[in-house]
Design a protein around this motif. Structure first.
Motif, PDB file in Angstrom:
ATOM      1  N   THR A   8       0.835  -1.204   0.000  1.00 47.40           N
ATOM      2  CA  THR A   8       0.000   0.000   0.000  1.00 47.40           C
ATOM      3  C   THR A   8       0.869   1.254   0.000  1.00 47.40           C
ATOM      4  O   THR A   8       0.605   2.216  -0.726  1.00 47.40           O
ATOM      5  CB  THR A   8      -0.923   0.012   1.235  1.00 47.40           C
ATOM      6  N   ILE A   9       1.921   1.243   0.795  1.00 51.20           N
ATOM      7  CA  ILE A   9       2.831   2.394   0.878  1.00 51.20           C
ATOM      8  C   ILE A   9       3.476   2.660  -0.474  1.00 51.20           C
ATOM      9  O   ILE A   9       3.526   3.800  -0.937  1.00 51.20           O
ATOM     10  CB  ILE A   9       3.887   2.158   1.975  1.00 51.20           C
ATOM     11  N   HIS A  10       3.948   1.612  -1.126  1.00 48.33           N
ATOM     12  CA  HIS A  10       4.584   1.782  -2.433  1.00 48.33           C
ATOM     13  C   HIS A  10       3.589   2.276  -3.488  1.00 48.33           C
ATOM     14  O   HIS A  10       3.915   3.153  -4.294  1.00 48.33           O
ATOM     15  CB  HIS A  10       5.243   0.476  -2.885  1.00 48.33           C
ATOM     16  N   GLN A  11       2.385   1.730  -3.464  1.00 46.77           N
ATOM     17  CA  GLN A  11       1.370   2.139  -4.445  1.00 46.77           C
ATOM     18  C   GLN A  11       0.982   3.603  -4.234  1.00 46.77           C
ATOM     19  O   GLN A  11       0.940   4.390  -5.186  1.00 46.77           O
ATOM     20  CB  GLN A  11       0.139   1.241  -4.322  1.00 46.77           C
ATOM     21  N   LEU A  12       0.712   3.979  -3.011  1.00 44.31           N
ATOM     22  CA  LEU A  12       0.347   5.359  -2.703  1.00 44.31           C
ATOM     23  C   LEU A  12       1.526   6.298  -2.980  1.00 44.31           C
ATOM     24  O   LEU A  12       1.355   7.401  -3.495  1.00 44.31           O
ATOM     25  CB  LEU A  12      -0.094   5.467  -1.243  1.00 44.31           C
ATOM     26  N   GLY A  13       2.716   5.834  -2.662  1.00 46.93           N
ATOM     27  CA  GLY A  13       3.915   6.638  -2.900  1.00 46.93           C
ATOM     28  C   GLY A  13       4.095   6.995  -4.357  1.00 46.93           C
ATOM     29  O   GLY A  13       4.469   8.126  -4.691  1.00 46.93           O
ATOM     30  N   LEU A  18       6.884   9.525  -4.621  1.00 47.90           N
ATOM     31  CA  LEU A  18       7.822   8.986  -3.637  1.00 47.90           C
ATOM     32  C   LEU A  18       8.135   7.531  -3.967  1.00 47.90           C
ATOM     33  O   LEU A  18       7.256   6.778  -4.380  1.00 47.90           O
ATOM     34  CB  LEU A  18       7.227   9.063  -2.237  1.00 47.90           C
ATOM     35  N   HIS A  19       9.386   7.143  -3.742  1.00 43.31           N
ATOM     36  CA  HIS A  19       9.781   5.759  -4.005  1.00 43.31           C
ATOM     37  C   HIS A  19      11.000   5.403  -3.165  1.00 43.31           C
ATOM     38  O   HIS A  19      11.504   6.246  -2.407  1.00 43.31           O
ATOM     39  CB  HIS A  19      10.046   5.545  -5.499  1.00 43.31           C
ATOM     40  N   CYS A  20      11.485   4.180  -3.282  1.00 42.95           N
ATOM     41  CA  CYS A  20      12.662   3.686  -2.537  1.00 42.95           C
ATOM     42  C   CYS A  20      12.487   3.898  -1.032  1.00 42.95           C
ATOM     43  O   CYS A  20      13.316   4.532  -0.374  1.00 42.95           O
ATOM     44  CB  CYS A  20      13.946   4.325  -3.034  1.00 42.95           C
ATOM     45  N   THR A  33      12.702   8.535  -1.314  1.00 42.47           N
ATOM     46  CA  THR A  33      13.261   9.395  -2.351  1.00 42.47           C
ATOM     47  C   THR A  33      12.105  10.102  -3.031  1.00 42.47           C
ATOM     48  O   THR A  33      11.114   9.473  -3.403  1.00 42.47           O
ATOM     49  CB  THR A  33      14.066   8.559  -3.366  1.00 42.47           C
ATOM     50  N   LEU A  34      12.227  11.412  -3.184  1.00 40.16           N
ATOM     51  CA  LEU A  34      11.191  12.236  -3.808  1.00 40.16           C
ATOM     52  C   LEU A  34      11.603  12.520  -5.249  1.00 40.16           C
ATOM     53  O   LEU A  34      12.734  12.918  -5.511  1.00 40.16           O
ATOM     54  CB  LEU A  34      11.041  13.543  -3.031  1.00 40.16           C
ATOM     55  N   ASP A  35      10.693  12.288  -6.181  1.00 44.08           N
ATOM     56  CA  ASP A  35      10.977  12.593  -7.584  1.00 44.08           C
ATOM     57  C   ASP A  35      11.372  14.063  -7.718  1.00 44.08           C
ATOM     58  O   ASP A  35      10.827  14.926  -7.016  1.00 44.08           O
ATOM     59  CB  ASP A  35       9.751  12.323  -8.464  1.00 44.08           C
ATOM     60  N   PRO A  36      12.306  14.366  -8.631  1.00 42.98           N
ATOM     61  CA  PRO A  36      12.811  15.741  -8.761  1.00 42.98           C
ATOM     62  C   PRO A  36      11.753  16.783  -9.144  1.00 42.98           C
ATOM     63  O   PRO A  36      11.905  17.955  -8.824  1.00 42.98           O
ATOM     64  CB  PRO A  36      13.878  15.653  -9.855  1.00 42.98           C
ATOM     65  N   ASP A  37      10.685  16.356  -9.795  1.00 40.60           N
ATOM     66  CA  ASP A  37       9.651  17.315 -10.199  1.00 40.60           C
ATOM     67  C   ASP A  37       8.549  17.470  -9.151  1.00 40.60           C
ATOM     68  O   ASP A  37       7.522  18.090  -9.410  1.00 40.60           O
ATOM     69  CB  ASP A  37       9.039  16.895 -11.537  1.00 40.60           C
ATOM     70  N   ARG A  38       8.770  16.930  -7.965  1.00 36.82           N
ATOM     71  CA  ARG A  38       7.779  17.010  -6.887  1.00 36.82           C
ATOM     72  C   ARG A  38       8.275  17.932  -5.783  1.00 36.82           C
ATOM     73  O   ARG A  38       9.425  18.355  -5.774  1.00 36.82           O
ATOM     74  CB  ARG A  38       7.511  15.616  -6.311  1.00 36.82           C
ATOM     75  N   VAL A  60       7.312  11.187   6.980  1.00 29.34           N
ATOM     76  CA  VAL A  60       8.230  10.828   5.896  1.00 29.34           C
ATOM     77  C   VAL A  60       9.386  11.821   5.885  1.00 29.34           C
ATOM     78  O   VAL A  60       9.171  13.033   5.929  1.00 29.34           O
ATOM     79  CB  VAL A  60       7.517  10.835   4.527  1.00 29.34           C
ATOM     80  N   VAL A  61      10.583  11.277   5.818  1.00 33.27           N
ATOM     81  CA  VAL A  61      11.781  12.097   5.675  1.00 33.27           C
ATOM     82  C   VAL A  61      12.315  11.857   4.274  1.00 33.27           C
ATOM     83  O   VAL A  61      12.731  10.744   3.951  1.00 33.27           O
ATOM     84  CB  VAL A  61      12.854  11.710   6.720  1.00 33.27           C
ATOM     85  N   PRO A  62      12.271  12.871   3.414  1.00 35.80           N
ATOM     86  CA  PRO A  62      12.812  12.686   2.067  1.00 35.80           C
ATOM     87  C   PRO A  62      14.340  12.739   2.086  1.00 35.80           C
ATOM     88  O   PRO A  62      14.918  13.579   2.761  1.00 35.80           O
ATOM     89  CB  PRO A  62      12.226  13.841   1.258  1.00 35.80           C
ATOM     90  N   ARG A  63      14.958  11.814   1.354  1.00 38.81           N
ATOM     91  CA  ARG A  63      16.418  11.826   1.239  1.00 38.81           C
ATOM     92  C   ARG A  63      16.846  13.074   0.476  1.00 38.81           C
ATOM     93  O   ARG A  63      16.143  13.510  -0.424  1.00 38.81           O
ATOM     94  CB  ARG A  63      16.894  10.604   0.461  1.00 38.81           C
TER      95      ARG A  63
END
Length: 82
Positions: A8-13, A18-20, A33-38, A60-63
């Motif tokens: 669920t976390i990966h799908q919502l992410g 968000l990923h990884c 990890t937050l996509d660069p365009d977000r 959530v803490v983004p890298r």
């Protein structure tokens, strides 16, 4: 709780850019990890949606540069695992 809801976390992410994901050393905290365009608006929206779904506060803490957080273990997306 987070480990049990990995799929669920990966799908919502993915919907929020968000990923990884990884579990943080802090309870109820994810590293991602937050996509660069977000933006951080996407992070807070993800936190709100996931917290509502799970009935518990999730942070959530983004890298990124200047962010120091201890990652305990990767949060695998177990879909399709045998």
């Amino acid at each position: 709780m987070l480990r049990a809801n990995a799929a669920t976390i990966h799908q919502l992410g993915r919907r929020h850019g968000l990923h990884c994901f990884a579990l943080s050393a802090e309870p109820g905290e994810l590293v991602a990890t937050l996509d660069p365009d977000r933006s951080y608006f996407d992070v807070t929206s993800f936190e709100t949606d996931l917290s509502s779904m799970l009935g518990a506060l999730v942070e959530v803490v983004p890298r990124g540069p200047g962010v120091e957080v201890e990652e305990a273990e990767p949060l695998s997306d177990l879909r399709g695992a045998a």
